[in-house]
Write an enzyme that holds these catalytic residues in place. Structure first.
Site, PDB file in Angstrom:
ATOM      1  N   MET A  11     -68.337  12.161  -1.942  1.00 14.81           N
ATOM      2  CA  MET A  11     -69.156  12.749  -2.907  1.00 14.81           C
ATOM      3  C   MET A  11     -70.286  13.661  -2.081  1.00 14.81           C
ATOM      4  O   MET A  11     -70.796  14.344  -2.824  1.00 14.81           O
ATOM      5  CB  MET A  11     -69.845  11.611  -3.804  1.00 14.81           C
ATOM      6  CG  MET A  11     -70.997  12.280  -4.421  1.00 14.81           C
ATOM      7  SD  MET A  11     -72.049  10.825  -4.807  1.00 14.81           S
ATOM      8  CE  MET A  11     -72.160   9.720  -3.932  1.00 14.81           C
ATOM      9  N   PRO A  12     -70.256  13.634  -0.660  1.00 17.56           N
ATOM     10  CA  PRO A  12     -71.493  14.642  -0.490  1.00 17.56           C
ATOM     11  C   PRO A  12     -71.121  15.968  -0.636  1.00 17.56           C
ATOM     12  O   PRO A  12     -70.074  16.254  -0.595  1.00 17.56           O
ATOM     13  CB  PRO A  12     -71.515  14.215   1.256  1.00 17.56           C
ATOM     14  CG  PRO A  12     -70.489  12.910   1.329  1.00 17.56           C
ATOM     15  CD  PRO A  12     -69.610  12.894  -0.005  1.00 17.56           C
ATOM     16  N   LEU A  13     -72.219  16.579  -0.951  1.00 17.40           N
ATOM     17  CA  LEU A  13     -72.241  18.085  -0.959  1.00 17.40           C
ATOM     18  C   LEU A  13     -72.767  18.624  -0.001  1.00 17.40           C
ATOM     19  O   LEU A  13     -73.944  18.255   0.505  1.00 17.40           O
ATOM     20  CB  LEU A  13     -72.855  18.529  -2.221  1.00 17.40           C
ATOM     21  CG  LEU A  13     -73.571  20.019  -2.603  1.00 17.40           C
ATOM     22  CD1 LEU A  13     -72.080  20.823  -2.727  1.00 17.40           C
ATOM     23  CD2 LEU A  13     -74.220  20.237  -3.747  1.00 17.40           C
ATOM     24  N   PHE A  57     -76.195  16.587   0.678  1.00 17.19           N
ATOM     25  CA  PHE A  57     -76.621  16.111  -0.596  1.00 17.19           C
ATOM     26  C   PHE A  57     -75.827  14.832  -0.765  1.00 17.19           C
ATOM     27  O   PHE A  57     -74.686  14.927  -0.993  1.00 17.19           O
ATOM     28  CB  PHE A  57     -76.627  16.887  -1.875  1.00 17.19           C
ATOM     29  CG  PHE A  57     -77.690  18.153  -1.692  1.00 17.19           C
ATOM     30  CD1 PHE A  57     -78.956  17.982  -2.137  1.00 17.19           C
ATOM     31  CD2 PHE A  57     -77.267  19.222  -0.915  1.00 17.19           C
ATOM     32  CE1 PHE A  57     -79.863  19.166  -2.002  1.00 17.19           C
ATOM     33  CE2 PHE A  57     -78.175  20.352  -0.799  1.00 17.19           C
ATOM     34  CZ  PHE A  57     -79.272  20.282  -1.278  1.00 17.19           C
TER      35      PHE A  57
END
Length: 129
Positions: free
Chosen positions: A1-3, A72
């Site tokens: 899920m990290p952006l 993020f």
């Protein structure tokens, strides 16, 4: 899920940028142990004079390969963040020739309720993810 958002000086070869993204994704998989298709990356290119990244007194000499990476993500442990920073620097140096002096990484933490992956729905909050 990290952006992951990458800010680079414009004019780099697209295949070199793609290699950088691939290296970064391998580090995300290794350190955060997310699913392989959990890949969210954006590259922003800037004119050379519009990226002013100095060294905070560390004595670094920056080059046109200067790369800023903003991560993020939902909360990660200090150990995970430090491992990610170290492994990303190692991989980008080895695979892409980006020197450690030309890499700046910053984490931005938020909660699972802060993410929508589409349809205007917070899939983590609704239990779909």
């Amino acid at each position: 899920m990290p952006l992951l958002v990458f800010d680079v000086v414009e004019g780099q070869n697209v295949s070199d940028l793609r290699k950088m993204l691939d290296c970064a994704h391998q580090v995300v998989l290794e350190v955060f142990q997310v699913p392989a298709r959990d890949r969210y990356q954006i590259v922003n290119e800037h004119k050379a004079g519009l990226m002013v990244i100095e060294d905070t007194g560390l004595g670094f000499e920056r080059s046109r390969q200067m790369t800023v990476v903003r991560v993020f993500t939902s909360p990660r442990s200090q150990e995970q963040k430090h491992l990610f920073m170290r492994r990303l620097a190692e991989e980008l140096q080895e695979q892409c020739g980006i020197r450690g002096e030309d890499l700046m990484i910053s984490f931005f933490s938020n909660t699972r309720e802060d993410w929508s992956f589409g349809m205007g729905e917070a899939q983590y909050a609704t239990g779909k993810l």
